[in-house]
Design an enzyme around this catalytic site. Structure first.
Site, PDB file in Angstrom:
ATOM      1  N   LYS A   1      34.118  13.913  40.506  1.00 43.25           N
ATOM      2  CA  LYS A   1      32.716  14.300  40.314  1.00 43.25           C
ATOM      3  C   LYS A   1      32.509  15.807  40.185  1.00 43.25           C
ATOM      4  O   LYS A   1      31.568  16.266  39.545  1.00 43.25           O
ATOM      5  CB  LYS A   1      31.858  13.740  41.447  1.00 43.25           C
ATOM      6  CG  LYS A   1      31.652  12.231  41.316  1.00 43.25           C
ATOM      7  CD  LYS A   1      30.543  11.763  42.236  1.00 43.25           C
ATOM      8  CE  LYS A   1      30.130  10.334  41.911  1.00 43.25           C
ATOM      9  NZ  LYS A   1      31.166   9.334  42.283  1.00 43.25           N
TER      10      LYS A   1
ATOM     11  N   GLU B   1      19.982  13.089  42.757  1.00 41.42           N
ATOM     12  CA  GLU B   1      19.767  11.894  43.563  1.00 41.42           C
ATOM     13  C   GLU B   1      21.132  11.301  43.813  1.00 41.42           C
ATOM     14  O   GLU B   1      22.074  11.507  43.022  1.00 41.42           O
ATOM     15  CB  GLU B   1      18.824  10.914  42.884  1.00 41.42           C
ATOM     16  CG  GLU B   1      19.459   9.924  41.977  1.00 41.42           C
ATOM     17  CD  GLU B   1      19.993  10.565  40.727  1.00 41.42           C
ATOM     18  OE1 GLU B   1      21.164  10.328  40.425  1.00 41.42           O
ATOM     19  OE2 GLU B   1      19.248  11.290  40.045  1.00 41.42           O
TER      20      GLU B   1
ATOM     21  N   SER C   1      40.438   7.840  40.597  1.00 44.36           N
ATOM     22  CA  SER C   1      39.234   8.685  40.566  1.00 44.36           C
ATOM     23  C   SER C   1      38.949   9.416  41.863  1.00 44.36           C
ATOM     24  O   SER C   1      38.318  10.469  41.861  1.00 44.36           O
ATOM     25  CB  SER C   1      38.029   7.830  40.165  1.00 44.36           C
ATOM     26  OG  SER C   1      37.887   6.731  41.049  1.00 44.36           O
TER      27      SER C   1
HETATM   28  C1  PLP Z   1      31.234   7.989  41.989  1.00 47.53           C
HETATM   29  C2  PLP Z   1      32.602   7.465  41.917  1.00 47.53           C
HETATM   30  C3  PLP Z   1      32.987   6.496  40.959  1.00 47.53           C
HETATM   31  C4  PLP Z   1      32.021   5.845  40.006  1.00 47.53           C
HETATM   32  O1  PLP Z   1      31.343   6.708  39.148  1.00 47.53           O
HETATM   33  P1  PLP Z   1      31.719   6.818  37.610  1.00 47.53           P
HETATM   34  O2  PLP Z   1      30.624   7.649  37.049  1.00 47.53           O
HETATM   35  O3  PLP Z   1      31.760   5.448  37.057  1.00 47.53           O
HETATM   36  O4  PLP Z   1      33.032   7.478  37.531  1.00 47.53           O
HETATM   37  C5  PLP Z   1      34.310   6.100  40.898  1.00 47.53           C
HETATM   38  N1  PLP Z   1      35.224   6.590  41.765  1.00 47.53           N
HETATM   39  C6  PLP Z   1      34.886   7.509  42.704  1.00 47.53           C
HETATM   40  C7  PLP Z   1      35.947   7.999  43.624  1.00 47.53           C
HETATM   41  C8  PLP Z   1      33.578   7.967  42.815  1.00 47.53           C
HETATM   42  O5  PLP Z   1      33.268   8.876  43.752  1.00 47.53           O
END
Ligand code: PLP
Length: 401
Positions: free
Chosen positions: A102, A124, A386
């Site tokens: 993020k 938000e 992610s």
């Molecule tokens: C917020 C988040 C997601 C989902 O958000 P996307 O916009 O679909 O990437 C996925 N993995 C993690 C670790 C997150 O913090």
């Protein structure tokens, strides 16, 4: 020193049209009063994107503050534990500062806010991850930060509320509706309408009205561009498949965008199947939603029979979202994106398998992508990890009881 590919490279495929449409999706479905603000944002973004000073500043922060490039790790023991015959590589976005992808987005947007002379940033948040990423960059750049969050989410995600406050942000709880993300979204939009001259609205996924989906995509696509270079170095070729979990779609489009025009690469998005795709309790907008309008743009949306927005469910807070960005919606319709899903139980299992085979506690969101690996085809697979799992330990402990 490790090199990272140029940020905001011009290698942009599938741009939206002038109205911000990706095929039948995207656009702007917002109150009339916000159109000038979105126009101003689009203009400023185009200027910043083309300005070498903006790119240099962002590149420097991504390198020295966030920790780019993130490693690409060959996970042989994971492949073996899952019974896969090919090779699997993990793109380690979990090692980025604040523990997820993020920050790529919030850094770029906060630098843009500063350039636009807007010293007040609003956001938000549902699970609090985007709130923390926004509060982090506001602290870094000396910007005021206000985060809207439903009271129910404030209760469920209290560690992230503490983090945001420690970072100097003001957390405003929203006590309306279901007291979750969509209510926080409404409040943030109300704030923006009222304070648009001084205020920058920082959206956390590749969703929302134009130009947010394309801007967030451009800020996240560095993930896939690094993957392409790293896998070329390690294997001398492109991967056969790239896999990412899908909430709003930002880590997925970030990892996949580089490969959209590479026909040899299969693109996989893994959604949250929650209690099961037929249970009505899931977050699988691409698999089970219908085209509709959510958060200012047209995309696949989970809806009831009569067109109300349905509640999403997932064990992972970041996938618990009833929509998905317009670009992934379009790629799905074109048949370019293969949509898979994993249930809560499968994600928990994958979380443990990865922990024991490779010594990595990943986010429950990312565990969905791992869980889908046995259904992915190809001998050379890259999975976007992610985020890291520290935030999910409470949930995991509870679920394993
Ligand atoms: C917020 C988040 C997601 C989902 O958000 P996307 O916009 O679909 O990437 C996925 N993995 C993690 C670790 C997150 O913090």
């Amino acid at each position: 020193m490790k090199e990272m590919p140029p940020i905001l490279s011009d290698a942009t495929v599938s741009p939206p049209d002038a109205r911000g449409r990706f095929g039948a999706y995207g656009g702007r479905f917002v109150p009339e009063t916000l159109i000038p603000a979105l126009d101003e944002l689009e203009r400023s973004w185009k200027e910043a994107r083309a300005d070498p000073r903006y790119r240099e500043e962002l590149t420097e922060l991504l390198r020295t503050y966030a920790g780019r490039p993130t490693p690409l790790f060959r996970a042989d023991r994971l492949a073996k534990a899952l019974g896969l015959s090919g090779r699997v590589y993990l793109k380690r976005e979990d090692l980025l500062h604040t523990g997820a992808h993020k920050l790529n987005n919030t850094l770029g947007q906060a630098l843009l806010a500063k350039r636009m002379g807007k010293r007040r940033v609003i956001a938000e948040t549902g699970a609090g991850q985007h709130g923390v990423a926004t509060a982090t960059v506001c602290a870094l750049l000396g910007l005021e930060c206000i985060v809207y969050m439903g009271t129910e989410d404030v209760r469920r995600q209290s560690p992230n509320v503490v983090r945001m406050k420690l970072l100097g942000a003001e957390v405003r709880s929203v006590d309306a509706g279901s007291r979750t993300l969509k209510d926080a979204m409404n409040e943030a939009i109300r704030d923006w309408v009222t304070n648009v001259r001084t205020t920058y609205y920082c959206i956390g996924s590749a969703a929302g009205p134009h130009p947010y989906p394309v801007m967030v995509r451009e800020l996240q696509k560095i993930i896939g561009e690094e993957v392409a270079e790293q896998i070329a170095g390690a294997e001398g070729r492109l991967p056969d498949a790239v896999v990412a979990c899908v909430g709003g779609g930002s880590n997925a489009i970030g990892a996949l965008h580089r490969f959209v025009r590479e026909p040899s690469v299969t693109l996989y998005g893994v959604e949250a199947a929650g209690h099961g795709l037929e249970s009505g309790k899931h977050g699988a907008s691409l698999a089970k939603g219908r085209p509709g309008v959510l958060h200012g743009s047209r995309s696949y949306v989970l809806q009831t029979e009569d067109g109300q927005i349905a509640e999403a469910h997932s064990i992972s807070a970041g996938l618990d979202y009833p929509g998905v960005g317009p670009e992934l919606s379009h790629l799905r319709d074109q048949g370019r994106l293969t949509v898979l899903s994993a249930t809560d139980t499968e994600a928990l299992q994958a979380f443990q398998t990865l922990a024991r085979s490779e010594g990595i506690l990943c986010a429950l969101e990312s565990a969905h992508a791992i869980a889908a690996l046995p259904r992915v085809r190809g001998g050379l697979i890259v999975v976007n990890l992610s985020g890291r799992g520290d935030k999910d330990l409470g949930t995991v402990i509870e679920a394993l009881k």
